[in-house]
Design an enzyme around this catalytic site. Sequence first.
Site, short mmCIF file in Angstrom:
data_model
loop_
_atom_site.label_atom_id
_atom_site.label_comp_id
_atom_site.label_asym_id
_atom_site.label_seq_id
_atom_site.Cartn_x
_atom_site.Cartn_y
_atom_site.Cartn_z
N GLU A 127 0.56 -1.80 0.34
CA GLU A 127 0.55 0.16 -0.31
C GLU A 127 0.72 0.80 0.29
OE1 GLU A 127 -2.93 0.12 3.38
OE2 GLU A 127 -3.61 1.60 2.54
N ALA A 269 1.76 -0.22 11.06
CA ALA A 269 2.14 -1.28 10.27
C ALA A 269 1.00 -1.67 9.26
CB ALA A 269 0.76 -2.42 11.63
N GLU A 271 -2.51 -3.52 7.10
CA GLU A 271 -3.19 -4.55 7.48
C GLU A 271 -3.22 -5.65 6.08
OE1 GLU A 271 -3.67 -1.82 6.18
OE2 GLU A 271 -5.62 -1.38 5.12
N ASN A 272 -2.67 -6.06 5.56
CA ASN A 272 -3.23 -7.01 4.99
C ASN A 272 -2.85 -8.90 5.08
OD1 ASN A 272 -0.10 -5.68 2.94
ND2 ASN A 272 1.08 -6.64 4.88
N GLU A 305 -5.42 -2.68 13.26
CA GLU A 305 -4.96 -3.50 11.55
C GLU A 305 -5.55 -4.56 11.65
OE1 GLU A 305 -3.33 -2.38 9.57
OE2 GLU A 305 -2.00 -0.67 11.14
N GLU A 327 -9.59 4.28 7.04
CA GLU A 327 -9.29 4.11 7.59
C GLU A 327 -9.18 5.42 8.71
OE1 GLU A 327 -6.10 3.58 8.05
OE2 GLU A 327 -5.39 2.36 6.39
#
Length: 885
Positions: A127, A269, A271-272, A305, A327
Site C-alpha cells: 500500500e 503496520a 493490514e494485508n 489492523e 482509515e
Amino acid sequence: MRTDLPQPVRLADYRPSDYLIDRVELDIRLHATATRVQSKLSLRPNPNGVPGAPLVLDGDDLKAKYVLMNGAQLDPSNLFLTPDQLRIDVVPNEPFHLEIETEVDPTANTRLMGLYRSGSAYCTQCEAEGFRRITYFLDRPDVLSVYTTRIEADFREAQVLLGNGNRIESGTIEGTGRHYAIWHDPFPKPSYLFALVGGILGSIHDRFITRSGREVALGIYVEPGKEKAAAYAMDALKRSMAWDEEVFGREYDLDVFNIVAVSDFNMGAMENKGLNIFNDKYVLALPETATDTDYAQIEAVIAHEYFHNWTGNRITCRDWFQLCLKEGLTVFRDHEFSADMRSRAVRRIADVRTLRSAQFPEDAGPLAHNVRPDTYLEINNFYTATVYEKGAELIRMLKVLIGDEAFRQGMDLYFDRHDGTAATIEDFIACFAETAKRDLNQFSLWYHQSGTPLVQVETAYDEQAQTYTLDLTQSCKPTPGQETKQPFVIPVAFGLIARDGTPVDLQSSGPDAADEKECARDLIELTTERRRIVFHAVPERPVPSLLRGFSAPVRLETALSEADLLTLVAHDSDPFNRWQAAQTYATRQLVRAVEVVRAGHKPAYDEAFISALLRVLDQSSDPAFTAQVITLPGEADLAREIGNDVDPAAIHGARVALRQAIGEGLKPNLLKIYQAMTSEEPYSPDAASAGRRSLRNAALDLFCAGSRDEGLELALKQFESATTMTDKIAALGILTQYAGTSREKALEAFYATHAAEALVIDKWFILQATIPEPETLNRVKSLMQHPAFSLHNPNRTRSLIGAFATGNQTQFNAADGSGYDFLAGIVLELDPLNPQVAARLLSAFRSWRSLETGRRTFAEAALRRVAGVAGLSPDVKDIAERSLG
Ligand code: B3K
Ligand code: ZN
C-alpha cells in the site's frame, strides 16, 4: 528513479478499469539480489470499461524477463515495455491470460516499498502503490482478484514462508536445499493487500474460536529470541477479535491470522489480508523494555489492523481518494475499542490531544486538505492526520448526530450492501441516510471542505426575565484552494451548570419551542452561520458546558470567566470538559505570560489556578485522569493557540515559569501524591496501574520544576531502582531536561544497559533530541554518527531527526535558522534512499508561516533550498511545493 514529471491525479477523472483480473497465480523464488517473480493473470475486459482499449499495467523500476499472452509471444509492435509500464495495444475482446516474469532486487530496495529485506528477512509493503514494484499489474484498489502464491526460498535463509490466506501446500525441492509453500486467499482483494514474508523467525501461536464456532489459528512471528515479548500483542489480538464480534457483529473469515514484526518499516503496520506486517515497535513489549504508552499503542495498532479486515479488506476503497473510508472508520473503531478496554474519558482526552497536535496544524497551514482530497501528486503524502484522525472524528460526529441505533444499523447495512466491493464515501453515507431517515448532504461537507471551523459562543443572562441566551456563530478560515466555505453541521453537546455545581434541568427550564429538541438531546445542531438558543425560567446565571466529549472537531471560543472555568473544573459531569476547562485556564495564563516574557519580564501566575489544581490532586479518584489535568498544554499547543508571530523561545520561557510556580505552590501535595502512587506490586499493563504510574511521574515532573535539587535526587533514585521502563524513562526524561553531570551519567548508564535493544535506544535518541538547549543540534549531529543510528532505518530516523523537528520547539526553531538548515540537509540526504520518510520529515515545516518574521525568513529559505534541488522524489517535491504554497 522516475524521470517523468509526476502528474496530478484527480478524483473527477476517475474511470473504471478497462480490464479486470479475476485470478492471479504468483510463483516467487526468493533471492537476495535477484528474486524471480512469475505472474499468471486471468484477465477479461471490464463490462464497465472502454471496449478495445489498450491494456496498461503499472510498473515501478521493474525488469521484465518475458511476457506471454495466451501462452504465446506478443508481436513486438504490440508490446511496449518500460520499467514503469507494460502496454499492449491490441487486446482480445474476451477473457485471456497473461504470463509475466520480472526480476527484482530486494536487498537494494531502500524505499521499503515492494519486496525488500528487513535484516535477513524478506517482506513486502504494497500500500499504496508498491505491488507494481514486484510485478506489472492493474495496481489500483478497484481491481479485485483471487490470489494463489507459491513462495520458494533457500531453507537456510528462510525457514518460514508466509502468504495471504490459508496455506494449501508446502514441501522441499529435492537436492537443492530449497523449499516452498503455497498460499491461497479465497477473498478477492486489491493488490495493495498482497503480502509475503520469508525468513528465520521465532513465533508464538494461539487460537480463537469465532462466535459461530470456527477455529482460527493465530501466529505472531518475531526475531528469534523475542517470542516472549509478543505475548501482549497476542492478548490484544484475541480481545480485538472478540470485541469486533460483540460491538460490530464482525467475525473473522480465514482459518489463519498471522502477524509478522519487522524492524524496518515505513509506518506503524499494514493490514494485508490474513498476514499483517508490523513495525516491531507495535508488537514487542516487556515491562523492562516498553512503557505503558507503548503497551496502549500496541493494543490500539493490533486492533486497528485487525479491524481493517472488515473496514478496508472485505470492503475496500474504489480509489485512493476514498482513503478515509477505510482509515477514518478504522481509527474510529480502534478508538472505541481502546475506550472499552481502558478509561473512556482518559482515552477521549488522549485522542483529542493527538487530533489537536497533529491535525489542527495541518488544517491551519499550507498542507491543509479535505478529509477526502480531490487531487494528489503523490498518494503516500495523504496518509495524514486529516485523513486518519479527523476522518475518525467525522464518524464519531455522525454517530452523535443520528444516534447509536441508527449508526449501528447503518454500519450493518454498509457491511451487507458493499461486502466484496470497492466503495466510496458516498456509498458509506447513503447507508446512514437510509437508516437514520435523514438528509446527510450538509454533513458530507465535512469531507469536502478543509480547515478547522471556529465556533464562538456568547452568553447573556437576563435576571428580570430569567432567561439565559446562547449565541453561537461558526466560521472557517480560507484554506488552499478554498476561499469561502458553506456552513457545516456542528453537533455541540452541552449542559448548563448552576453556581452550586448542580446541573440545570434543561427540560424544566422551559426552552423556546424551537429549542426543545436540543434540550431533550442535550445537543445543539449548529447548521447555519448563527444560532440563538434561549432558556426560560433560569433562576440564576448558569455556567455553560459546551462541546462536551469534544462532540465536533472544531475550535471553541467562549467568553467564560476564570471563575466559570473553575466551576467547570470542579463540577462538570462531563470529564472531558473538566479537563478542557483546566487546559483552557492554563492556556489563557500561558498566552498572557508569553507576552510578558517577550517584553523581558517575569510572568506572575494566579493563585486561584494553583488552588484549583490542588483540589483536583486532593480529590483524585482516577489517577490517569488527574495526570491529564495536571499536565499543562505543550509548547506546540500554545504556538497553535497564538497562531501568528509565534516566538517559540518565549513560549518555552512562559511554560517553564508556570511549571515552576505550580511546582513551588504544590510542593508537599506533589510529594504526597508521588509517594501514594508508588506501588510494590508486580508490573501489570492494565489501565488502572498505568494510570497510577502516569500520575506519579507527572507529579515528579512538576515537583522537579519547583524544587530542582530535591526533585533531581528523587528522579535519580527512581532511575536507578526502576523495574519498569515506564518509571525508568520518566525519570531519565526529567534528568535529561536539566543540564549537568547527572544527566550525562544517567544517559551513559541507560545506553550501557539497553544497547542491544534498538527500540529502547530509540527512546534514548528521543530524549536527547528534545533537550531544549542550544547544544542539542550538535548532540543530534554527533548521535547520527553513533553506531546505533542509521538513516536507513525509519524508527531510528524518526527517533532522532523526527523528534528534534517536531518535539523540540525551541531548537528546531532556533532563531538563527540552524535547525531548519539541518532538517533541509537531512531531507535531501534521505530522499534518494527513502522518499516517503523524507517527505514526512519535511512536513515539520508545515506551520512555518505562523512564525515571527526572523524565523519565518529562515524557514522559507530552507524550504526553497529543498524545492530548488533537481531530481527530487515526487514525495518530497510535493511537500516542498505545497508548503511554499
Ligand atoms: N494502511 C496502512 C498504511 C499504509 C501507508 C502507505 N504509505 C496502515 C494502516 O493505516 O493501517
Ligand atoms: Zn489503517
